[in-house]
Motif scaffolding. Sequence first.
Motif, PDB file in Angstrom:
ATOM      1  N   SER A 114      18.294  44.859 114.508  1.00 32.88           N
ATOM      2  CA  SER A 114      19.745  44.123 114.860  1.00 32.88           C
ATOM      3  C   SER A 114      20.817  44.755 115.516  1.00 32.88           C
ATOM      4  O   SER A 114      21.457  44.374 116.119  1.00 32.88           O
ATOM      5  CB  SER A 114      20.162  43.409 113.440  1.00 32.88           C
ATOM      6  N   SER A 115      20.694  46.350 115.298  1.00 35.40           N
ATOM      7  CA  SER A 115      21.517  47.193 116.117  1.00 35.40           C
ATOM      8  C   SER A 115      20.767  48.613 116.390  1.00 35.40           C
ATOM      9  O   SER A 115      20.079  48.990 115.722  1.00 35.40           O
ATOM     10  CB  SER A 115      22.554  47.602 114.973  1.00 35.40           C
ATOM     11  N   ILE A 116      21.259  48.887 117.735  1.00 34.44           N
ATOM     12  CA  ILE A 116      20.761  50.153 118.307  1.00 34.44           C
ATOM     13  C   ILE A 116      21.325  51.356 117.859  1.00 34.44           C
ATOM     14  O   ILE A 116      20.789  52.085 117.662  1.00 34.44           O
ATOM     15  CB  ILE A 116      20.566  50.037 119.905  1.00 34.44           C
ATOM     16  N   ASN A 117      22.786  51.370 118.142  1.00 37.47           N
ATOM     17  CA  ASN A 117      23.736  52.468 117.654  1.00 37.47           C
ATOM     18  C   ASN A 117      24.484  52.326 117.123  1.00 37.47           C
ATOM     19  O   ASN A 117      25.303  51.515 117.559  1.00 37.47           O
ATOM     20  CB  ASN A 117      23.941  53.301 119.066  1.00 37.47           C
ATOM     21  N   PRO A 118      24.807  52.502 115.561  1.00 37.54           N
ATOM     22  CA  PRO A 118      23.822  52.886 114.875  1.00 37.54           C
ATOM     23  C   PRO A 118      22.578  52.030 114.633  1.00 37.54           C
ATOM     24  O   PRO A 118      22.797  50.919 114.565  1.00 37.54           O
ATOM     25  CB  PRO A 118      24.569  53.362 113.570  1.00 37.54           C
ATOM     26  N   PRO A 119      21.226  52.553 114.346  1.00 42.16           N
ATOM     27  CA  PRO A 119      20.347  51.727 114.021  1.00 42.16           C
ATOM     28  C   PRO A 119      20.457  51.077 112.692  1.00 42.16           C
ATOM     29  O   PRO A 119      20.741  51.646 111.705  1.00 42.16           O
ATOM     30  CB  PRO A 119      18.922  52.776 114.226  1.00 42.16           C
ATOM     31  N   HIS A 120      19.827  49.688 112.879  1.00 38.42           N
ATOM     32  CA  HIS A 120      19.854  49.066 111.572  1.00 38.42           C
ATOM     33  C   HIS A 120      18.552  48.261 111.572  1.00 38.42           C
ATOM     34  O   HIS A 120      18.692  47.347 112.588  1.00 38.42           O
ATOM     35  CB  HIS A 120      21.139  48.333 111.200  1.00 38.42           C
ATOM     36  N   TYR A 121      17.843  48.050 110.428  1.00 39.62           N
ATOM     37  CA  TYR A 121      16.767  47.137 110.457  1.00 39.62           C
ATOM     38  C   TYR A 121      16.797  46.036 109.382  1.00 39.62           C
ATOM     39  O   TYR A 121      17.518  46.363 108.241  1.00 39.62           O
ATOM     40  CB  TYR A 121      15.495  48.101 110.148  1.00 39.62           C
ATOM     41  N   GLU A 122      16.609  44.949 109.779  1.00 36.75           N
ATOM     42  CA  GLU A 122      16.410  43.877 108.686  1.00 36.75           C
ATOM     43  C   GLU A 122      14.738  43.380 108.605  1.00 36.75           C
ATOM     44  O   GLU A 122      14.140  43.565 109.562  1.00 36.75           O
ATOM     45  CB  GLU A 122      17.174  42.737 108.994  1.00 36.75           C
ATOM     46  N   LEU A 123      14.584  42.708 107.484  1.00 41.69           N
ATOM     47  CA  LEU A 123      13.241  42.080 107.119  1.00 41.69           C
ATOM     48  C   LEU A 123      13.532  40.655 107.151  1.00 41.69           C
ATOM     49  O   LEU A 123      14.291  40.234 106.484  1.00 41.69           O
ATOM     50  CB  LEU A 123      12.581  42.696 106.202  1.00 41.69           C
ATOM     51  N   GLY A 171      22.621  52.990 106.711  1.00 40.12           N
ATOM     52  CA  GLY A 171      22.321  54.103 106.458  1.00 40.12           C
ATOM     53  C   GLY A 171      21.089  54.779 106.789  1.00 40.12           C
ATOM     54  O   GLY A 171      20.065  54.426 107.294  1.00 40.12           O
ATOM     55  N   ARG A 172      20.850  56.353 106.112  1.00 42.51           N
ATOM     56  CA  ARG A 172      19.749  56.997 106.385  1.00 42.51           C
ATOM     57  C   ARG A 172      18.361  56.538 105.904  1.00 42.51           C
ATOM     58  O   ARG A 172      17.427  56.889 106.484  1.00 42.51           O
ATOM     59  CB  ARG A 172      20.064  58.319 106.118  1.00 42.51           C
TER      60      ARG A 172
END
Length: 371
Positions: free
Chosen positions: A326-335, A347-348
């Motif tokens: 959902s976001s490139i910078n900073p990267p964020h992933y959802e399922l 976060g990391r």
Amino acid sequence: STSVTYSPSSSSYSKVSSFSHSPNGSPHSMSVAPVDSGGIRSHYRFSPILYNNSNYKDDCITDVKSLDTFLRNEEEKQHRVQLGSSDSSSPSSSPTFWNYSRSMADHAQILRKFQYQLACRSQAPSAHKDEADLSSKQAAEEVWARVTMNRQLLDHMDSWTAKFRNWINDTILVPLVEEMESVSTQLRRMGCPELQIGEASISSLKQAALVKAPLIPTLNALVPYLDLTPNQEYLVERIRELSQGGCMSSFRWNGGGDFKGRKWDTDLPTDSSILMHVFCTYLDSRLPPHPKYPDGKTFTSQHFIQTPDKPGTRTSNENVFCIYQSSINPPHYELIYECHVYSLPKGRNNMFHTLLMFLYIIKTKESGMLG
């Protein structure tokens, strides 16, 4: 009277009862006289002591154990006196080492025996960091509670994450680096030094994969791993760096490595983007070909979506089971699974934990199968 004699050489006591009365006739006088001339105990001789009150028993040395305790205490006192005054050049007669009236020069003889080092400032975590970690853990528990009722699952999350990082490194990154080196060597031997991995453009490599497929069959499988950014030099160098150390110790979830003397910037892919890309490409290579996806991206096309694309644009909403960036910078992933969005803390570890949840659902709810 009773005479108690201590011998340092034999570390034993001998007790002699003489019943000799003191000059004043008191039956309670006591003489303690060590017979040796060396050691601290030779300095203590007690003349007869008179006790004229009923509490004299509390002040008497009546057994060997109390005598030994007394002598040990006196030894320690004498030792402190010697440290403080006897052998040093100090003008002070204080019996203690930490004498504030002394100068540093007075302690030079003792201090020169020791080597001193500067202490490092403690890097204790701040209260704000502790609160953030606690809040993040609680948020993760709430998300996982929607997938499983096993509350103890989060206790294994750190171990799972470490093992998953090792798996990515050993299964994907290290073999990928070895294959890049092998293909570059073969291209040089074939008289194509301009087609080195990390130097040639991705379009040139794709063309070479078509032309030289019979001679270098692995080149065609290698190219999809590199099809992430036009900056091939940075991508290849960063993959090499991440593969070193066994557990991707140089990984930076919202950044990357230095490139040609300058710090990482947003024109370069993040480490999270690189790892997600090689992970998806690896699964593309493991799944059987699908006629609906002739480009060979069977897994990526079905199970990975990156903004600005939206979930549900490829398939019906009911069938969406994918990782959504959902976001490139900073990267964020959802399922996304069964019309629900599972957003683990930012976060990391967001990418690793999202992938772990994806794999956990496949194992527990999809019978270990995709598709």
